[in-house]
Design an enzyme around this catalytic site. Structure first.
Site, PDB file in Angstrom:
ATOM      1  CG  ASP A 195       0.626  -4.467   5.843  1.00 19.86           C
ATOM      2  OD1 ASP A 195       0.559  -3.601   4.948  1.00 19.86           O
ATOM      3  OD2 ASP A 195       0.290  -5.654   5.664  1.00 19.86           O
ATOM      4  CG  ASP A 201      -7.897  -0.842   3.088  1.00 17.40           C
ATOM      5  OD1 ASP A 201      -7.260  -0.060   2.361  1.00 17.40           O
ATOM      6  OD2 ASP A 201      -7.870  -2.068   2.935  1.00 17.40           O
ATOM      7  CE  LYS A 218      -6.594   4.628   4.432  1.00 21.51           C
ATOM      8  NZ  LYS A 218      -6.015   5.929   4.041  1.00 21.51           N
ATOM      9  CE  LYS A 267      -3.088  -5.661   6.510  1.00 21.08           C
ATOM     10  NZ  LYS A 267      -2.545  -4.530   5.695  1.00 21.08           N
ATOM     11  N   GLY A 268      -6.820  -5.200   2.699  1.00 20.97           N
ATOM     12  CA  GLY A 268      -7.127  -5.880   1.443  1.00 20.97           C
ATOM     13  C   GLY A 268      -7.681  -4.982   0.367  1.00 20.97           C
ATOM     14  N   GLY A 269      -7.659  -3.671   0.603  1.00 21.28           N
ATOM     15  CA  GLY A 269      -8.109  -2.755  -0.438  1.00 21.28           C
ATOM     16  C   GLY A 269      -7.281  -2.902  -1.708  1.00 21.28           C
ATOM     17  N   GLY A 270      -6.031  -3.316  -1.528  1.00 18.55           N
ATOM     18  CA  GLY A 270      -5.151  -3.568  -2.662  1.00 18.55           C
ATOM     19  C   GLY A 270      -5.133  -5.018  -3.092  1.00 18.55           C
ATOM     20  N   GLY A 319       0.794  -1.217   0.000  1.00 19.91           N
ATOM     21  CA  GLY A 319       0.000   0.000   0.000  1.00 19.91           C
ATOM     22  C   GLY A 319       0.827   1.268   0.000  1.00 19.91           C
ATOM     23  CD  GLU A 369      -1.940  -6.605   2.974  1.00 17.97           C
ATOM     24  OE1 GLU A 369      -1.563  -5.594   2.365  1.00 17.97           O
ATOM     25  OE2 GLU A 369      -3.107  -6.761   3.374  1.00 17.97           O
TER      26      GLU A 369
END
Length: 258
Positions: A109, A112, A149, A122-125, A54, A131
């Site tokens: 890390d 989001d 955030k 998490k995991g927007g990307g 990210g 991860e």
């Protein structure tokens, strides 16, 4: 008269553009100060660390590279995605893997969204599987983010939903089962500049779950139930995993949450 009106409109447009640019710079600066502080406080010599994915992690790698050059710091970096791997290599850092480094001192890390109970989205990307694997191998998961955030409740600021990585053949039954069990709706994430769905680094699809924000979910229980559904590979819910979160704030300070 027409000339004066036109001139005013031009000045207003320039002023608006400038303000938008400042907002963008402010967010980047917020990410940077959070990332720098986390790297300075948590990265120790002669350790292996996880490097997340990210936009905020870009600044963490920048600071890590500075410390390696200035202090002769030796660290091995384990990436959570193809993007993270490229960042490590391009910045001249030592690239490692979990085969040779199964135990990590820390993983740094982004997220989001982070709620008041330190539950993360998490995991927007699209990198939540790797991860979470890297985070699970780390003694400490350290999250860096800007002030947008920071939420009391999930869904308060991040409106794209909870990412769920699924095997392609099962995405339709998984979608229907989650909607029937937990409510809300799920959308198959589509690729940008490519026809068809987004494909993860693990060759899977991503379903984004727009959950019912009016409900009070027990996210630990929900996450466990989701993972029991055949075909669900991983979720973007990170529950009871983060050790500490650093939020870069508008005023230049860094808010710490643990």
């Amino acid at each position: 008269m027409h000339y004066r009106v036109q001139k005013c409109l031009t000045l207003l447009t320039r002023s608006y553009s400038k303000s938008q640019s400042l907002i963008k710079m402010s967010l980047n600066e917020a990410k940077k100060i959070a990332a720098f502080k986390a790297v300075d406080q948590w990265v120790k010599p002669n350790t292996a660390i996880g490097v997340g994915s990210g936009s905020t992690v870009v600044f963490a790698v920048e600071r890590l590279s500075q410390r390696v050059k200035n202090e002769g710091l030796h660290v091995v970096c384990i990436p959570t995605s193809f993007q993270a791997r490229q960042l490590i290599v391009e910045n001249g850092l030592e690239l490692g893997d979990l085969d040779r480094n199964p135990h990590l001192d820390c993983a740094i890390d982004g997220a989001d969204e982070v709620d008041a109970n330190m539950v993360l989205i998490k995991g927007g990307g699209g990198c939540m599987l790797q991860e979470k694997i890297v985070a699970s191998c780390a003694e400490n998961l350290i999250i860096i983010a800007d002030y947008t955030k920071n939420s009391k409740k999930l869904g308060e600021q991040y409106k794209k939903g909870i990412p769920i990585e699924v095997t392609p053949m099962a995405y339709v039954p998984i979608k229907k089962r989650i909607e029937n069990t937990f409510g809300g709706s799920l959308n198959l994430r589509m690729a940008v500049s490519k026809a068809g769905p987004c494909i993860t680094d693990n060759s899977n699809f991503v379903l984004d779950w727009q959950f019912d924000e009016k409900k009070d979910y027990d996210w630990d229980s929900v996450n466990k139930e989701l993972l029991q559904i055949p075909g669900v590979v991983e979720t973007g819910l990170f529950v009871n995993m983060a050790k500490k979160v650093y939020f870069g704030m508008k005023d230049g300070s860094v808010k710490e949450q643990k």
